[in-house]
Structures are given as structure tokens and as C-alpha cells.
Design an enzyme around this catalytic site. Sequence first.
Site, PDB file in Angstrom:
ATOM      1  N   THR A  61       0.797  -1.233   0.000  1.00  0.00           N
ATOM      2  CA  THR A  61       0.000   0.000   0.000  1.00  0.00           C
ATOM      3  C   THR A  61       0.830   1.284   0.000  1.00  0.00           C
ATOM      4  O   THR A  61       0.270   2.371   0.124  1.00  0.00           O
ATOM      5  CB  THR A  61      -0.935   0.034   1.224  1.00  0.00           C
ATOM      6  N   ASP A 101     -10.015   2.515  -4.712  1.00  0.00           N
ATOM      7  CA  ASP A 101     -10.497   3.507  -5.670  1.00  0.00           C
ATOM      8  C   ASP A 101      -9.413   3.913  -6.669  1.00  0.00           C
ATOM      9  O   ASP A 101      -9.708   4.508  -7.706  1.00  0.00           O
ATOM     10  CB  ASP A 101     -11.005   4.748  -4.931  1.00  0.00           C
ATOM     11  N   TYR A 124       0.673   1.464  -8.021  1.00  0.00           N
ATOM     12  CA  TYR A 124      -0.160   0.877  -6.973  1.00  0.00           C
ATOM     13  C   TYR A 124      -1.541   0.515  -7.517  1.00  0.00           C
ATOM     14  O   TYR A 124      -2.015  -0.614  -7.357  1.00  0.00           O
ATOM     15  CB  TYR A 124      -0.289   1.850  -5.797  1.00  0.00           C
TER      16      TYR A 124
END
Length: 286
Positions: A61, A101, A124
Site C-alpha cells: 500500500t 479507488d 499501486y
Amino acid sequence: MRILIVGKNGQLAWELECSSPGEHQVQAYSREQLNICEPARIHDAFRELNPEVVINCGAYTAVDKAESDAMAAYAINEGGVRNLALACQEYGVRLLHVSTDFVFDGKNHVPYLPEDRAHPLSVYGASKYAGEQVLRDLLPQSVIVRTSWVYSSNGNNFVKTILRLIKEKPQINVVADQIGSPTWAKGLAQWLWQIVAKPEVSGVFHWSDAGVASWYDFAVAIQELAFEKGLIEKQIPINPIPSEAYPTPARRPNYSVLDKRSAEAAADIKTAHWRQQLSKMLDELK
């Protein structure tokens, strides 16, 4: 049911453990205990725990770091998901997977539907979308839930960063032209537990708190509510700035509001407004 949660050290996994329904046997594994990049470790865990459901909260992340570390991001977000999917396929285990998202490019002006075309702007986002595609191919009966701007009273996140900066700085600048919806991890955890209890549910869903905000709006609300609750002793100027004034290695979508209607229908629960959820989280911190 026997539930295995992957990614124990993250905010969402913590909230899942805290809110676990008493009728389930829940085991959460950290990356040290279960590295999803190592198929043998997954098989060992499956043989040991014999899970009926796996909730995958594990992911790479570090959004900006991923731009220069793409191999590691894809190894976890695509390769690790493939390893989990293959093991779930072999053992007949249901998989619930958390995505982002960031699979969207932010060019919409209305909330993104789960079926809208993905077009990630960052490594990512691309690696997370690659993981989604793997799941659709190998385990079409799985559940993928995309979320945004996640925070919790546990772990590091935007809310805690703003609270710290208010105490340390005379003023702060916050980006005002990236629009999305904050998500209290506890609310997402509650949605996931509802879906665990509905084995007939599969597909791609969106979940965040209701309403929209810019990062600037979010920061202003954090300060206002934290001051009201006595979490901070002063208020400072918070200045809205454009994204160009705060360059980052990874490009972020300017608009990533998610349409939650299908997720609300699937779980039979409604989203709460992000400011209401933020207030509850700050009460926890207090």
C-alpha cells in the site's frame, strides 16, 4: 464459520478482529506469519486452520514508493492474490478481497459504479487492478470490495497525521482538488461481516462512507471535531492548495467517489455520512 484474515497488522484487519461476530472462529495472520507471496505458507495455513472463508486485507500500500518499486507491488498485489486464489480454488474456500479507488483515473464527475472501466494512474492502482483481474479469472465466485481513504483509531492514517501536525505546526497546507469519500475501517469491517454471512453474494462492490469531501474538507472537519472533543488544545489555519503545489511520485485520481448502492443492497445496510463516522472514531481516540 472458520475465518482466516490475512494482513493482521493493517487497520482493516484490526477492526475485523475487534468486531468479529462471536459465532465465528477467527484467526488473523500477519505477513510474518503468512506471506502470500509464498504458496507453501498458504497451503500450510489452510491445512492447519481449514478455513471456510478468507478475508484478504494484505496488500502493498505504499502508493508513492510503488512507483520505484513496481516489482514488489505486483509481487504482492497480483502474485500474492493469485497464490491465495489458487489455494482457495483447491480447498474450496470463499475469498473476500479488498481493493481500491485507485483503479480509476478520476475523470468521472459522478460516483464510479463497480462495472465502470478501470484506468489506474499509478503502479499501486495498476497492481491492485491486476489482482482483481486474477480473481475474476481464477475465482469468479469471490467478492471484491473497493474502498477509499481508509482510517481507524489503530495504525497510521490521514486523521492521525492531521492531529499530529496541528500540535506541531503553526499552519498546514492540504490538497483541495482531490475529491473522494473517507472510510472508517470499522464500517467497512461491518459490511464484510455481513457479506461473510451471505455465501450467495459474489462480484465487485464499492464501500466507503456516505458523502463527499476533498482532503482539505476532511482535514478541516478533523480539526473542528477534535477541538470540540478536547483532543487538541488549539486550532491552526488550514490552507487549501492545488495538487500541483504538493507533487508526489504517484499520480492520484482527482475524483474517486464510489457508488455504494449495490453494496448496500447486498449487505442490507446503509452507509453513514463520513463526518458522523469521523466523530465516532475520534470518540474512540479520546
